[in-house]
Design a protein around this motif. Structure first.
Motif, short mmCIF file in Angstrom:
data_model
loop_
_atom_site.label_atom_id
_atom_site.label_comp_id
_atom_site.label_asym_id
_atom_site.label_seq_id
_atom_site.Cartn_x
_atom_site.Cartn_y
_atom_site.Cartn_z
N ARG A 41 4.73 22.92 -18.62
CA ARG A 41 4.72 22.03 -19.79
C ARG A 41 5.54 22.67 -20.92
O ARG A 41 6.70 23.00 -20.71
CB ARG A 41 3.30 21.69 -20.21
CG ARG A 41 2.72 20.83 -19.09
CD ARG A 41 1.33 20.37 -19.33
NE ARG A 41 0.85 19.80 -18.08
CZ ARG A 41 -0.36 19.34 -17.84
NH1 ARG A 41 -1.26 19.38 -18.80
NH2 ARG A 41 -0.70 18.84 -16.69
N ASP A 42 4.96 22.93 -22.09
CA ASP A 42 5.74 23.47 -23.20
C ASP A 42 5.71 24.99 -23.24
O ASP A 42 6.20 25.60 -24.19
CB ASP A 42 5.19 22.94 -24.54
CG ASP A 42 5.32 21.44 -24.62
OD1 ASP A 42 6.21 20.88 -23.94
OD2 ASP A 42 4.52 20.82 -25.34
N ASP A 43 5.13 25.58 -22.23
CA ASP A 43 4.92 27.02 -22.25
C ASP A 43 5.62 27.66 -21.05
O ASP A 43 6.17 26.98 -20.20
CB ASP A 43 3.40 27.28 -22.17
CG ASP A 43 3.02 28.56 -22.89
OD1 ASP A 43 3.92 29.33 -23.29
OD2 ASP A 43 1.81 28.78 -23.06
N THR A 44 5.61 28.99 -21.01
CA THR A 44 6.09 29.66 -19.81
C THR A 44 4.96 30.51 -19.24
O THR A 44 4.05 30.90 -19.97
CB THR A 44 7.31 30.57 -20.09
OG1 THR A 44 6.92 31.56 -21.03
CG2 THR A 44 8.49 29.79 -20.58
N LEU A 45 5.04 30.75 -17.94
CA LEU A 45 4.03 31.53 -17.24
C LEU A 45 4.79 32.54 -16.39
O LEU A 45 5.68 32.16 -15.63
CB LEU A 45 3.21 30.58 -16.34
CG LEU A 45 2.18 31.20 -15.40
CD1 LEU A 45 1.03 31.81 -16.19
CD2 LEU A 45 1.63 30.13 -14.45
N THR A 46 4.47 33.81 -16.57
CA THR A 46 5.14 34.84 -15.77
C THR A 46 4.14 35.44 -14.78
O THR A 46 3.06 35.88 -15.18
CB THR A 46 5.75 35.93 -16.67
OG1 THR A 46 6.70 35.31 -17.55
CG2 THR A 46 6.47 36.99 -15.83
N LEU A 47 4.50 35.40 -13.52
CA LEU A 47 3.65 35.93 -12.45
C LEU A 47 4.47 36.93 -11.63
O LEU A 47 5.71 36.81 -11.58
CB LEU A 47 3.21 34.80 -11.51
CG LEU A 47 2.46 33.61 -12.12
CD1 LEU A 47 2.25 32.52 -11.07
CD2 LEU A 47 1.10 34.06 -12.68
#
Lengths: 168, 168
Positions: B121-127
């Protein structure tokens, strides 16, 4: 480094079953809030010859406990399929997670080439551990968790992809 | 020996997408045999705010190509989501498989700890790569293939678990 067979199995099973518990808890709360008889959801199916929600949950449990046990060269415990309420279905999944938590990485690591023999109707199927995990146990687990989710969504329960995927 | 990141990703994606093609082919044959307008199946959904069959297939494609590309540290190709017929949806999946077939194990092996950043969505996710593959890419792929299957089963298409799991 690569992935170990344990990493690709037990923690993944536990995570998906935990997400399934959260989905079932939302379904139970929805039934209560909307004054829907829980059995209506529990016996709901997407087509007359598909399994209802209760059986999808039981098979998700079987796939996870059977997956871990067979990779470890053990017989999975047999659970009677008697659950007819949300608390019972949730307890079944919690019991499955508790069983999975008993496995040590050393029991499953190195099972890539271990022969896993499955009963498939009147026949048997022998796969190596890697094929069994990646092409049978995991797809089966995801199938039954997703179908449980789909049955509930189809009945208007407000669960979303985040519930299925879990927290990051 | 353990599992490599390549083994746990690209061949698994290809296998499930191949099974999805077989399911879509059965659906197309069913529509023709029963004189059902194919668009009825393609636009069918399990609930008004769930995605229809066409979008489930497109997202299955996106999850697979995005999964492989991100593990390899590349941007996935963008496909326009214009498919409206069974032959077009099947072609989309074949194109995705052809893209997956371009990956060499060396591009993906060792990506366990590679940072994968996703737009959510409007965010980022780092995995890390391992978490991305096991807890996001694979569950997502299985979700959309299973939901495509569930939509078709719900509409009376005679597909079975064997079609979903594929041959052994």
């Amino acid at each position: 480094m690569a992935i170990s067979m344990y990493q690709a199995s037990v923690p993944v099973f536990v995570r998906m079953l935990s997400n399934l518990i959260a989905i079932l808890e939302k379904a139970a709360a929805h039934a209560e809030a909307k004054k829907i008889e829980p059995a209506v959801l529990i016996n709901s199916r997407l087509y007359p010859d598909m399994f209802p929600l209760s059986r999808q949950v039981q098979i998700a449990s079987d796939t996870a406990k059977g997956g871990a046990a067979r990779l470890a060269g053990m017989e999975p415990p047999k659970y009677e399929d008697t659950e007819t309420t949300f608390p019972e279905l949730i307890a079944r999944i919690r019991k499955t997670i508790a069983y999975l938590d008993t496995f040590k990485p050393g029991q499953i690591d190195g099972s890539e080439n271990r022969a896993v023999t499955l009963k498939v109707r009147d026949d048997t199927l022998t796969l190596d551990g890697l094929t069994f995990l990646l092409n049978r146990a995991l797809p089966n687990l995801y199938f039954h968790v997703t179908t449980a989710y789909d049955i509930l969504r189809h009945n208007g329960v407000e669960v979303g992809k985040k519930d299925y995927l879990g927290k990051f």
